[in-house]
Design a protein around this motif. Structure first.
Motif, PDB file in Angstrom:
ATOM      1  N   LYS A  96      26.411  14.629   7.865  1.00  0.00           N
ATOM      2  CA  LYS A  96      25.821  14.432   6.534  1.00  0.00           C
ATOM      3  C   LYS A  96      25.174  15.717   6.017  1.00  0.00           C
ATOM      4  CE  LYS A  96      25.246   9.454   6.567  1.00  0.00           C
ATOM      5  NZ  LYS A  96      24.309   8.314   6.569  1.00  0.00           N
ATOM      6  N   LYS A  97      24.627  16.528   6.904  1.00  0.00           N
ATOM      7  CA  LYS A  97      24.061  17.822   6.482  1.00  0.00           C
ATOM      8  C   LYS A  97      25.160  18.718   5.932  1.00  0.00           C
ATOM      9  CE  LYS A  97      20.137  17.763   9.600  1.00  0.00           C
ATOM     10  NZ  LYS A  97      19.540  18.317  10.829  1.00  0.00           N
ATOM     11  N   LEU A  98      26.327  18.710   6.565  1.00  0.00           N
ATOM     12  CA  LEU A  98      27.428  19.513   6.074  1.00  0.00           C
ATOM     13  C   LEU A  98      27.955  18.949   4.746  1.00  0.00           C
ATOM     14  CD1 LEU A  98      30.238  21.023   8.249  1.00  0.00           C
ATOM     15  CD2 LEU A  98      30.541  20.467   5.860  1.00  0.00           C
ATOM     16  N   LEU A  99      28.107  17.651   4.686  1.00  0.00           N
ATOM     17  CA  LEU A  99      28.597  17.031   3.447  1.00  0.00           C
ATOM     18  C   LEU A  99      27.678  17.282   2.264  1.00  0.00           C
ATOM     19  CD1 LEU A  99      30.049  13.571   4.532  1.00  0.00           C
ATOM     20  CD2 LEU A  99      31.220  15.371   3.243  1.00  0.00           C
ATOM     21  N   ALA A 100      26.385  17.409   2.518  1.00  0.00           N
ATOM     22  CA  ALA A 100      25.412  17.607   1.448  1.00  0.00           C
ATOM     23  C   ALA A 100      25.640  18.911   0.685  1.00  0.00           C
ATOM     24  CB  ALA A 100      23.991  17.561   2.013  1.00  0.00           C
ATOM     25  N   VAL A 101      26.306  19.891   1.284  1.00  0.00           N
ATOM     26  CA  VAL A 101      26.544  21.162   0.594  1.00  0.00           C
ATOM     27  C   VAL A 101      27.917  21.218  -0.078  1.00  0.00           C
ATOM     28  CG1 VAL A 101      24.957  22.431   2.099  1.00  0.00           C
ATOM     29  CG2 VAL A 101      27.411  22.395   2.635  1.00  0.00           C
ATOM     30  N   LEU A 102      28.709  20.158   0.068  1.00  0.00           N
ATOM     31  CA  LEU A 102      30.039  20.127  -0.537  1.00  0.00           C
ATOM     32  C   LEU A 102      30.037  19.266  -1.796  1.00  0.00           C
ATOM     33  CD1 LEU A 102      32.256  19.623   2.644  1.00  0.00           C
ATOM     34  CD2 LEU A 102      31.839  21.748   1.367  1.00  0.00           C
ATOM     35  N   PRO A 103      30.524  19.811  -2.909  1.00  0.00           N
ATOM     36  CA  PRO A 103      30.607  18.982  -4.115  1.00  0.00           C
ATOM     37  C   PRO A 103      31.605  17.852  -3.909  1.00  0.00           C
ATOM     38  CG  PRO A 103      31.642  21.122  -4.474  1.00  0.00           C
ATOM     39  CD  PRO A 103      31.042  21.152  -3.100  1.00  0.00           C
ATOM     40  N   GLN A 104      31.277  16.709  -4.448  1.00  0.00           N
ATOM     41  CA  GLN A 104      32.178  15.574  -4.371  1.00  0.00           C
ATOM     42  C   GLN A 104      33.002  15.526  -5.642  1.00  0.00           C
ATOM     43  OE1 GLN A 104      32.576  13.812  -1.484  1.00  0.00           O
ATOM     44  NE2 GLN A 104      31.216  15.456  -0.840  1.00  0.00           N
ATOM     45  N   PRO A 105      34.306  15.323  -5.512  1.00  0.00           N
ATOM     46  CA  PRO A 105      35.191  15.366  -6.676  1.00  0.00           C
ATOM     47  C   PRO A 105      35.016  14.147  -7.568  1.00  0.00           C
ATOM     48  CG  PRO A 105      36.405  14.602  -4.797  1.00  0.00           C
ATOM     49  CD  PRO A 105      35.025  14.964  -4.293  1.00  0.00           C
ATOM     50  N   SER A 106      35.306  14.374  -8.842  1.00  0.00           N
ATOM     51  CA  SER A 106      35.299  13.230  -9.746  1.00  0.00           C
ATOM     52  C   SER A 106      36.666  12.575  -9.768  1.00  0.00           C
ATOM     53  CB  SER A 106      34.895  13.678 -11.153  1.00  0.00           C
ATOM     54  OG  SER A 106      35.742  14.722 -11.576  1.00  0.00           O
ATOM     55  N   ASN A 107      37.714  13.373  -9.606  1.00  0.00           N
ATOM     56  CA  ASN A 107      39.075  12.813  -9.638  1.00  0.00           C
ATOM     57  C   ASN A 107      40.082  13.713  -8.925  1.00  0.00           C
ATOM     58  OD1 ASN A 107      39.128  14.917 -11.410  1.00  0.00           O
ATOM     59  ND2 ASN A 107      39.991  13.761 -13.119  1.00  0.00           N
ATOM     60  N   ALA A 108      39.754  14.165  -7.734  1.00  0.00           N
ATOM     61  CA  ALA A 108      40.677  15.032  -6.989  1.00  0.00           C
ATOM     62  C   ALA A 108      41.920  14.246  -6.569  1.00  0.00           C
ATOM     63  CB  ALA A 108      39.992  15.608  -5.736  1.00  0.00           C
ATOM     64  N   ASN A 109      42.998  14.960  -6.401  1.00  0.00           N
ATOM     65  CA  ASN A 109      44.230  14.349  -5.908  1.00  0.00           C
ATOM     66  C   ASN A 109      44.136  14.234  -4.399  1.00  0.00           C
ATOM     67  OD1 ASN A 109      45.357  14.342  -8.487  1.00  0.00           O
ATOM     68  ND2 ASN A 109      46.014  16.471  -8.250  1.00  0.00           N
ATOM     69  N   LEU A 110      43.625  13.130  -3.929  1.00  0.00           N
ATOM     70  CA  LEU A 110      43.394  12.966  -2.488  1.00  0.00           C
ATOM     71  C   LEU A 110      44.621  12.571  -1.747  1.00  0.00           C
ATOM     72  CD1 LEU A 110      39.946  11.181  -2.701  1.00  0.00           C
ATOM     73  CD2 LEU A 110      40.420  13.585  -2.460  1.00  0.00           C
TER      74      LEU A 110
END
Length: 182
Positions: A168-182
């Motif tokens: 979760k500490k690592l995820l906290a520094v990554l922007p979360q996409p609004s509509n990325a092609n996952l």
């Protein structure tokens, strides 16, 4: 949005692969770069493909690698195909050598450098548990456990607590996409 290349560094036994897998489990927008290594991959928890030196050199000469380096008497590489995930907006986590931080920042933009670490006694116990190294090999790895230049790091995570906390500490520094092609 373009994805971020996350260069994950740290001493042997810090749990880099474990934290990366947990981050991937928690976020569908994260992928793990599958390293190519010139040794047999026996640890199913390691995100790697084992090849012989001849195959490694063939791939290197054909431009199949974005990054490659030597460490511990082996050849390692990150496939150039990680650029496809980055272009689709996925964040790519890659377990790399600390010596490759500069090359990573040059090759991938944006690039974050995350160090995962743990106290020396924890590192020693984890390395011994893997069963791949002799006592002498473990001593050599532990001697190299010093931190890289703090100026190169974007985040340091102590991985002695719960794995999910570290992720979760690592995820906290990554922007979360609004509509990325996952």
């Amino acid at each position: 949005m373009k994805g971020i290349f996350v260069a994950v560094v740290g001493p042997s036994g810090a749990g880099k692969d474990s934290v990366m897998r947990e981050v991937q489990r928690l976020s569908p927008n994260v992928t793990i770069a599958r390293r190519v290594i010139t040794r047999q991959v026996s640890d199913v928890t390691e995100e790697s493909e084992g090849v012989d030196q001849q195959e490694f050199l063939r791939r290197a000469n054909s431009g199949a690698f974005a990054l490659s380096w030597q460490a511990h008497g082996l050849s390692y590489a990150i496939p150039a195909t990680v650029s496809n995930d980055l272009a689709r907006g996925r964040h790519v986590l890659a377990n790399i050598s600390r010596r490759m931080v500069g090359d990573s920042k040059h090759c991938f933009k944006p690039c974050l450098v995350v160090m995962i670490t743990a106290p020396i006694d924890v590192l020693a116990a984890r390395i011994a548990t893997r069963g791949r190294e002799t006592a002498d090999d473990i001593a050599v790895r532990l001697a190299r456990a010093e931190d890289p230049d703090p100026g190169t790091l974007d985040l340091v995570i102590d991985n002695t607590g719960a794995l999910e906390e570290a992720a979760k500490k690592l995820l906290a520094v990554l922007p979360q996409p609004s509509n990325a092609n996952l």
